[in-house]
Design a protein around this motif. Structure first.
Motif, short mmCIF file in Angstrom:
data_model
loop_
_atom_site.label_atom_id
_atom_site.label_comp_id
_atom_site.label_asym_id
_atom_site.label_seq_id
_atom_site.Cartn_x
_atom_site.Cartn_y
_atom_site.Cartn_z
N VAL A 22 0.90 21.21 -18.69
CA VAL A 22 0.99 19.76 -18.57
C VAL A 22 1.09 19.43 -17.09
N GLU A 23 0.27 18.47 -16.63
CA GLU A 23 0.29 18.08 -15.23
C GLU A 23 0.69 16.61 -15.10
N LEU A 24 1.66 16.35 -14.25
CA LEU A 24 2.05 14.99 -13.87
C LEU A 24 1.59 14.78 -12.44
N THR A 25 0.80 13.71 -12.21
CA THR A 25 0.19 13.52 -10.89
C THR A 25 0.32 12.08 -10.44
N PRO A 26 1.26 11.76 -9.53
CA PRO A 26 1.22 10.45 -8.88
C PRO A 26 0.03 10.41 -7.93
N ILE A 27 -0.68 9.29 -7.91
CA ILE A 27 -1.90 9.20 -7.08
C ILE A 27 -1.84 7.99 -6.15
N PHE A 28 -2.52 8.14 -5.02
CA PHE A 28 -2.69 7.06 -4.05
C PHE A 28 -4.12 7.13 -3.53
N GLY A 29 -4.68 5.97 -3.18
CA GLY A 29 -6.04 5.99 -2.70
C GLY A 29 -6.52 4.61 -2.29
N TYR A 30 -7.80 4.39 -2.47
CA TYR A 30 -8.45 3.16 -2.02
C TYR A 30 -9.52 2.77 -3.03
N THR A 31 -9.63 1.49 -3.30
CA THR A 31 -10.63 0.97 -4.23
C THR A 31 -11.63 0.09 -3.49
N VAL A 32 -12.90 0.38 -3.67
CA VAL A 32 -13.98 -0.48 -3.17
C VAL A 32 -14.52 -1.25 -4.36
N ALA A 33 -14.37 -2.57 -4.31
CA ALA A 33 -14.81 -3.43 -5.42
C ALA A 33 -15.98 -4.29 -4.96
N GLY A 34 -16.65 -4.89 -5.89
CA GLY A 34 -17.81 -5.70 -5.56
C GLY A 34 -17.60 -7.17 -5.87
N LYS A 46 -11.51 -8.20 -3.03
CA LYS A 46 -11.33 -7.49 -1.76
C LYS A 46 -10.98 -6.03 -2.01
N ASP A 47 -11.55 -5.13 -1.19
CA ASP A 47 -11.20 -3.72 -1.23
C ASP A 47 -9.74 -3.55 -0.80
N ASN A 48 -9.04 -2.62 -1.46
CA ASN A 48 -7.62 -2.47 -1.12
C ASN A 48 -7.10 -1.12 -1.62
N ALA A 49 -5.85 -0.82 -1.26
CA ALA A 49 -5.21 0.44 -1.66
C ALA A 49 -4.92 0.44 -3.16
N LEU A 50 -4.88 1.62 -3.74
CA LEU A 50 -4.52 1.77 -5.15
C LEU A 50 -3.39 2.78 -5.28
N TYR A 51 -2.67 2.68 -6.39
CA TYR A 51 -1.64 3.66 -6.71
C TYR A 51 -1.55 3.76 -8.23
N GLY A 52 -0.93 4.83 -8.70
CA GLY A 52 -0.81 5.01 -10.14
C GLY A 52 -0.36 6.41 -10.48
N GLY A 53 -0.73 6.85 -11.69
CA GLY A 53 -0.31 8.17 -12.13
C GLY A 53 -1.17 8.69 -13.26
N LEU A 54 -1.13 10.01 -13.44
CA LEU A 54 -1.90 10.70 -14.46
C LEU A 54 -0.99 11.63 -15.25
N GLU A 66 -6.40 13.34 -20.89
CA GLU A 66 -5.76 12.69 -19.75
C GLU A 66 -5.47 11.22 -20.02
N LEU A 67 -4.26 10.81 -19.68
CA LEU A 67 -3.82 9.43 -19.75
C LEU A 67 -3.61 8.96 -18.31
N SER A 68 -4.24 7.84 -17.93
CA SER A 68 -4.15 7.42 -16.53
C SER A 68 -3.86 5.93 -16.40
#
Length: 200
Positions: A22-34, A46-54, A66-68
């Motif tokens: 079982v893997e628990l993964t907090p994530i951070f990144g960037y989203t490019v939207a249209g 607007k493009d902006n930072a993202l955060y979340g978990g898996l 996977e649940l995200s």
């Protein structure tokens, strides 16, 4: 919708009792939207930072369910106004690894819902069915810790219509039907996460 999300979470929790990894993964990144095209009137997210978990649960060799959850707090502009808004992605998917070792490439597909929430100048919100495809790699640093690098395309879908037809002709008779959707905006996510591995 919340009841469905809670049910899915408990199903994953039950699967985790019998999983090899079982893997628990907090994530951070960037989203490019249209831009959303609404009959020639554009709404730009607007493009902006993202955060979340898996939550990833191994159910077969090199295969994970996977649940995200992902969120980015951003702005939307158009129709002569700018508003603060949030975009959330709730997804259930399958991840397929391609090797074992220190560097583990993978691909994934997922389905779920996208939620758009207006945070200023009103209280509008919308839920759309959505799907995602992604690729990436896991860097396994130890039995318990790793690093995940990923990129995803998230595709919310708007229902356009459905039809059902039957006919009789010289070649015989038959029926057919169809459902059509469109993708109003594409979200391109990229980022990294810290993998915490729990092994039985």
């Amino acid at each position: 919708m919340r009841k469905s999300l809670i049910l899915i979470f408990f199903l994953f929790s039950g699967m985790s009792l019998f999983a090899q990894i079982v893997e628990l993964t907090p994530i951070f990144g960037y989203t490019v939207a249209g831009k959303v095209d609404n009959y020639g009137r554009y709404f730009d997210i607007k493009d902006n930072a993202l955060y979340g978990g898996l939550l990833s649960v191994q159910f077969d060799d090199l295969m994970y369910a996977e649940l995200s959850y992902e969120r980015n707090d951003t702005e939307g502009s158009g129709f002569l106004r700018t508003v603060d808004m949030a975009v959330e992605q709730y997804q259930v998917g399958v991840l397929r690894e391609f090797s074992k070792g220190t560097v583990v490439p993978f691909t994934k597909v997922s389905f779920g819902t996208s939620r758009y929430v207006q945070k200023s100048g009103g209280d509008e919100r919308a839920w759309l069915f959505s799907g995602g495809i992604g690729v990436g790699a896991k860097l396994i640093l130890s039995e318990r810790v790793g690093l995940r690098l990923f990129t995803n395309l998230m595709l919310p879908l708007e229902f356009d219509g459905a039809g059902f037809w039957c006919g009789i002709g010289t070649g015989g008779s038959g029926c057919s039907g169809g459902v059509s959707f469109n993708v109003p905006v594409v979200h391109w996510d990229m980022g990294a996460g810290l993998i915490i591995r729990l092994q039985n």
